[in-house]
Design a protein around this motif. Sequence first.
Motif, PDB file in Angstrom:
ATOM      1  N   GLU A 154       0.819  -1.223   0.000  1.00  0.00           N
ATOM      2  CA  GLU A 154       0.000   0.000   0.000  1.00  0.00           C
ATOM      3  C   GLU A 154       0.848   1.268   0.000  1.00  0.00           C
ATOM      4  OE1 GLU A 154      -3.726  -0.014   0.034  1.00  0.00           O
ATOM      5  OE2 GLU A 154      -2.909   1.796  -0.856  1.00  0.00           O
ATOM      6  N   GLY A 155       1.980   1.265   0.716  1.00  0.00           N
ATOM      7  CA  GLY A 155       2.780   2.490   0.850  1.00  0.00           C
ATOM      8  C   GLY A 155       3.587   2.862  -0.378  1.00  0.00           C
ATOM      9  N   THR A 156       3.499   2.067  -1.456  1.00  0.00           N
ATOM     10  CA  THR A 156       4.317   2.385  -2.627  1.00  0.00           C
ATOM     11  C   THR A 156       3.718   3.521  -3.471  1.00  0.00           C
ATOM     12  OG1 THR A 156       3.220   0.667  -3.929  1.00  0.00           O
ATOM     13  CG2 THR A 156       5.273   0.050  -2.817  1.00  0.00           C
ATOM     14  N   VAL A 157       2.420   3.746  -3.332  1.00  0.00           N
ATOM     15  CA  VAL A 157       1.779   4.837  -4.082  1.00  0.00           C
ATOM     16  C   VAL A 157       1.027   5.720  -3.098  1.00  0.00           C
ATOM     17  CG1 VAL A 157       0.063   5.440  -5.848  1.00  0.00           C
ATOM     18  CG2 VAL A 157       1.525   3.439  -6.169  1.00  0.00           C
ATOM     19  N   ALA A 158       1.427   6.972  -2.994  1.00  0.00           N
ATOM     20  CA  ALA A 158       0.714   7.946  -2.168  1.00  0.00           C
ATOM     21  C   ALA A 158       0.627   7.535  -0.699  1.00  0.00           C
ATOM     22  CB  ALA A 158      -0.676   8.225  -2.740  1.00  0.00           C
ATOM     23  N   ASP A 159       1.754   7.095  -0.153  1.00  0.00           N
ATOM     24  CA  ASP A 159       1.878   6.867   1.292  1.00  0.00           C
ATOM     25  C   ASP A 159       0.764   5.952   1.800  1.00  0.00           C
ATOM     26  OD1 ASP A 159       3.913   8.947   1.034  1.00  0.00           O
ATOM     27  OD2 ASP A 159       2.208  10.307   0.914  1.00  0.00           O
ATOM     28  N   GLY A 160      -0.004   6.436   2.790  1.00  0.00           N
ATOM     29  CA  GLY A 160      -1.046   5.572   3.367  1.00  0.00           C
ATOM     30  C   GLY A 160      -2.411   5.777   2.752  1.00  0.00           C
ATOM     31  N   MET A 161      -2.493   6.613   1.723  1.00  0.00           N
ATOM     32  CA  MET A 161      -3.801   6.820   1.067  1.00  0.00           C
ATOM     33  C   MET A 161      -4.280   5.482   0.503  1.00  0.00           C
ATOM     34  SD  MET A 161      -4.453   9.432  -2.079  1.00  0.00           S
ATOM     35  CE  MET A 161      -4.224   8.473  -3.578  1.00  0.00           C
ATOM     36  N   PRO A 162      -5.518   5.075   0.832  1.00  0.00           N
ATOM     37  CA  PRO A 162      -5.952   3.766   0.341  1.00  0.00           C
ATOM     38  C   PRO A 162      -6.075   3.738  -1.175  1.00  0.00           C
ATOM     39  CG  PRO A 162      -7.503   4.667   1.955  1.00  0.00           C
ATOM     40  CD  PRO A 162      -6.534   5.762   1.632  1.00  0.00           C
ATOM     41  N   VAL A 163      -5.308   2.874  -1.801  1.00  0.00           N
ATOM     42  CA  VAL A 163      -5.374   2.686  -3.254  1.00  0.00           C
ATOM     43  C   VAL A 163      -5.598   1.197  -3.533  1.00  0.00           C
ATOM     44  CG1 VAL A 163      -4.113   2.843  -5.428  1.00  0.00           C
ATOM     45  CG2 VAL A 163      -3.853   4.655  -3.715  1.00  0.00           C
ATOM     46  N   PHE A 164      -4.621   0.376  -3.166  1.00  0.00           N
ATOM     47  CA  PHE A 164      -4.738  -1.065  -3.433  1.00  0.00           C
ATOM     48  C   PHE A 164      -5.795  -1.686  -2.509  1.00  0.00           C
ATOM     49  CE2 PHE A 164      -0.411   0.327  -4.475  1.00  0.00           C
ATOM     50  CZ  PHE A 164      -0.485   0.149  -5.851  1.00  0.00           C
ATOM     51  N   ASP A 165      -5.835  -1.222  -1.253  1.00  0.00           N
ATOM     52  CA  ASP A 165      -6.868  -1.694  -0.324  1.00  0.00           C
ATOM     53  C   ASP A 165      -8.251  -1.287  -0.803  1.00  0.00           C
ATOM     54  OD1 ASP A 165      -5.548  -3.108   1.567  1.00  0.00           O
ATOM     55  OD2 ASP A 165      -5.437  -1.506   3.047  1.00  0.00           O
ATOM     56  N   LEU A 166      -8.330  -0.045  -1.299  1.00  0.00           N
ATOM     57  CA  LEU A 166      -9.613   0.463  -1.799  1.00  0.00           C
ATOM     58  C   LEU A 166     -10.107  -0.424  -2.943  1.00  0.00           C
ATOM     59  CD1 LEU A 166     -11.635   2.977  -1.916  1.00  0.00           C
ATOM     60  CD2 LEU A 166     -10.179   3.805  -3.745  1.00  0.00           C
ATOM     61  N   PHE A 167      -9.205  -0.731  -3.850  1.00  0.00           N
ATOM     62  CA  PHE A 167      -9.556  -1.553  -5.007  1.00  0.00           C
ATOM     63  C   PHE A 167     -10.007  -2.952  -4.562  1.00  0.00           C
ATOM     64  CE2 PHE A 167      -7.951  -4.574  -8.308  1.00  0.00           C
ATOM     65  CZ  PHE A 167      -8.967  -4.352  -9.226  1.00  0.00           C
ATOM     66  N   GLU A 168      -9.211  -3.561  -3.663  1.00  0.00           N
ATOM     67  CA  GLU A 168      -9.511  -4.944  -3.267  1.00  0.00           C
ATOM     68  C   GLU A 168     -10.748  -5.055  -2.380  1.00  0.00           C
ATOM     69  OE1 GLU A 168      -4.846  -6.069  -3.091  1.00  0.00           O
ATOM     70  OE2 GLU A 168      -6.106  -6.772  -1.443  1.00  0.00           O
ATOM     71  N   SER A 169     -10.904  -4.073  -1.459  1.00  0.00           N
ATOM     72  CA  SER A 169     -11.956  -4.226  -0.452  1.00  0.00           C
ATOM     73  C   SER A 169     -13.254  -3.531  -0.828  1.00  0.00           C
ATOM     74  CB  SER A 169     -11.496  -3.655   0.896  1.00  0.00           C
ATOM     75  OG  SER A 169     -10.264  -4.198   1.241  1.00  0.00           O
ATOM     76  N   CYS A 170     -13.162  -2.428  -1.565  1.00  0.00           N
ATOM     77  CA  CYS A 170     -14.366  -1.622  -1.785  1.00  0.00           C
ATOM     78  C   CYS A 170     -14.804  -1.574  -3.250  1.00  0.00           C
ATOM     79  CB  CYS A 170     -14.130  -0.191  -1.307  1.00  0.00           C
ATOM     80  SG  CYS A 170     -13.639  -0.111   0.404  1.00  0.00           S
ATOM     81  N   LEU A 171     -13.973  -2.079  -4.155  1.00  0.00           N
ATOM     82  CA  LEU A 171     -14.351  -2.035  -5.577  1.00  0.00           C
ATOM     83  C   LEU A 171     -14.348  -3.455  -6.151  1.00  0.00           C
ATOM     84  CD1 LEU A 171     -12.254   1.133  -6.568  1.00  0.00           C
ATOM     85  CD2 LEU A 171     -14.733   0.992  -6.277  1.00  0.00           C
ATOM     86  N   ARG A 172     -14.934  -4.358  -5.376  1.00  0.00           N
ATOM     87  CA  ARG A 172     -14.918  -5.773  -5.762  1.00  0.00           C
ATOM     88  C   ARG A 172     -15.565  -5.972  -7.130  1.00  0.00           C
ATOM     89  NH1 ARG A 172     -13.964  -8.651  -0.813  1.00  0.00           N
ATOM     90  NH2 ARG A 172     -14.312  -7.221   0.896  1.00  0.00           N
ATOM     91  N   SER A 173     -14.942  -6.823  -7.912  1.00  0.00           N
ATOM     92  CA  SER A 173     -15.398  -7.182  -9.265  1.00  0.00           C
ATOM     93  C   SER A 173     -15.292  -6.051 -10.266  1.00  0.00           C
ATOM     94  CB  SER A 173     -16.844  -7.721  -9.266  1.00  0.00           C
ATOM     95  OG  SER A 173     -16.858  -9.007  -8.722  1.00  0.00           O
ATOM     96  N   CYS A 174     -14.792  -4.897  -9.849  1.00  0.00           N
ATOM     97  CA  CYS A 174     -14.598  -3.809 -10.823  1.00  0.00           C
ATOM     98  C   CYS A 174     -13.335  -4.073 -11.624  1.00  0.00           C
ATOM     99  CB  CYS A 174     -14.424  -2.463 -10.115  1.00  0.00           C
ATOM    100  SG  CYS A 174     -15.951  -1.787  -9.482  1.00  0.00           S
ATOM    101  N   GLU A 175     -13.359  -3.593 -12.858  1.00  0.00           N
ATOM    102  CA  GLU A 175     -12.142  -3.600 -13.658  1.00  0.00           C
ATOM    103  C   GLU A 175     -11.659  -2.162 -13.767  1.00  0.00           C
ATOM    104  OE1 GLU A 175     -11.676  -4.994 -17.966  1.00  0.00           O
ATOM    105  OE2 GLU A 175     -12.247  -6.766 -16.766  1.00  0.00           O
ATOM    106  N   ILE A 176     -10.346  -1.965 -13.635  1.00  0.00           N
ATOM    107  CA  ILE A 176      -9.801  -0.603 -13.747  1.00  0.00           C
ATOM    108  C   ILE A 176      -9.512  -0.341 -15.229  1.00  0.00           C
ATOM    109  CG2 ILE A 176      -7.960   0.980 -13.036  1.00  0.00           C
ATOM    110  CD1 ILE A 176      -9.625   0.140 -10.653  1.00  0.00           C
ATOM    111  N   LYS A 177     -10.220   0.640 -15.767  1.00  0.00           N
ATOM    112  CA  LYS A 177     -10.012   0.981 -17.192  1.00  0.00           C
ATOM    113  C   LYS A 177      -8.877   1.976 -17.338  1.00  0.00           C
ATOM    114  CE  LYS A 177     -14.163   2.473 -17.845  1.00  0.00           C
ATOM    115  NZ  LYS A 177     -15.280   3.098 -18.525  1.00  0.00           N
ATOM    116  N   GLY A 178      -8.622   2.724 -16.253  1.00  0.00           N
ATOM    117  CA  GLY A 178      -7.555   3.718 -16.292  1.00  0.00           C
ATOM    118  C   GLY A 178      -7.474   4.453 -14.974  1.00  0.00           C
ATOM    119  N   PHE A 179      -6.522   5.364 -14.890  1.00  0.00           N
ATOM    120  CA  PHE A 179      -6.394   6.186 -13.679  1.00  0.00           C
ATOM    121  C   PHE A 179      -5.753   7.505 -14.043  1.00  0.00           C
ATOM    122  CE2 PHE A 179      -2.638   3.445 -13.982  1.00  0.00           C
ATOM    123  CZ  PHE A 179      -1.599   4.368 -13.902  1.00  0.00           C
ATOM    124  N   SER A 180      -6.019   8.511 -13.226  1.00  0.00           N
ATOM    125  CA  SER A 180      -5.304   9.786 -13.379  1.00  0.00           C
ATOM    126  C   SER A 180      -5.116  10.360 -11.988  1.00  0.00           C
ATOM    127  CB  SER A 180      -6.071  10.758 -14.281  1.00  0.00           C
ATOM    128  OG  SER A 180      -7.450  10.677 -14.039  1.00  0.00           O
TER     129      SER A 180
END
Length: 346
Positions: A154-180
Amino acid sequence: MANPVTQDVREVRVCLLGFGTVVRRFLTMLKDADERIARQSGVRFLISGTTSRHGGFLDPSGMTAGELLGIVHVGCDELPGPAVPAEELISTCAADVIVEATVLQPGGEPASTHINTAFTQGLDVVTVNKGPVAWQFDRLRRSAERNGCRWRYEGTVADGMPVFDLFESCLRSCEIKGFSGILNATTNSILEALGEGRSFDDAVAAAQEEGVAEADPTHDIDGLDAACKVACLANALMGADITPDDVPAESIRGVTAERVMAARESGRRLCVLCSGERSDEGDVHTSVRLAELPLGHPLAGIHGPALGLILHTDLMGDVLTAELDGRVQQTAYAILADLLTLYSRR
Ligand SMILES: NC(=O)c1ccc[n+]([C@@H]2O[C@H](COP(=O)([O-])OP(=O)(O)OC[C@H]3O[C@@H](n4cnc5c(N)ncnc54)[C@H](OP(=O)(O)O)[C@@H]3O)[C@@H](O)[C@H]2O)c1
């Protein structure tokens, strides 16, 4: 009656590779929150080894963070024993989990070797070092799987801001089409200081005084840090299998105060935008580039030490995550959050 805190609390042994700013802040956080963590998660983290390049500590039975900090030579931050090569420490410290917090090196070594060594010995890994995720994600992910181990970053992108946890725990079954996202506080702060009419060198000095820029901010200014974060996101969220060398990155070196002010006068904000997008053919295109955002854009309010990221998903649409003060405390928290994701029992 047994103490409800000590009753049913599992001890987890942690080996810390690197003893720099982040690890020391993590230990202070652990010391201060030890009882709360044990009560809420049913886990107590003990440190069974740590090493820098000039000092080390090994106690396979484990010490609390408070005990370890008590024997560190305060002021010079020196560990009580001689340095131990990381791979030797991994083999001897009887840890359940390795925290990789050594310095970022292009190519992701020797951190990737440390992580692979841990996996081959059946240990879980948490890393805040971007190198392994940016350069060797696929190889290490497969090694973790093969060895039945878990890997958090988690700490590799934007410190402790939830990114990978957010994706795994709160965006279940979503596909990431992109990011900015705006993912580098140093360039954020330099561009803002330029907007106050300062020269480039003065803007860098102001960001250093603020504690946002490092003594040598080259990797931030020339886009390598942001390219690493883009590669981490593209690899871990989009299966891209790229490295930062594949991410075209624009330096802010040539930006003048006039350019920042001209953007502002036309109702826009000049920023370093990190992005990734899946094409119709399935490839992932990434970049780190100077962009002018309209002031109403959700990322236009990300200033100074703040960082923000929009994940473009298929099922949930666009999701914004942000941290308003991304500093070493938040990176230290990312280590704790990852350890709790791995071991919390409640
Ligand atoms: N600081 C932040 O806010 C932040 C944010 C996100 C991610 N990160 C990442 O987190 C990691 C740690 O950051 P930091 O700020 O704590 O760095 P730091 O203060 O420079 O500390 C790095 C530590 O790693 C040790 N080290 C380097 N190579 C080693 C090796 N081969 N074996 C054992 N120890 C080694 C260093 O030892 P010596 O002191 O003896 O050289 C030092 O103790 C870095 O990868 C960084 O990019 C940091």
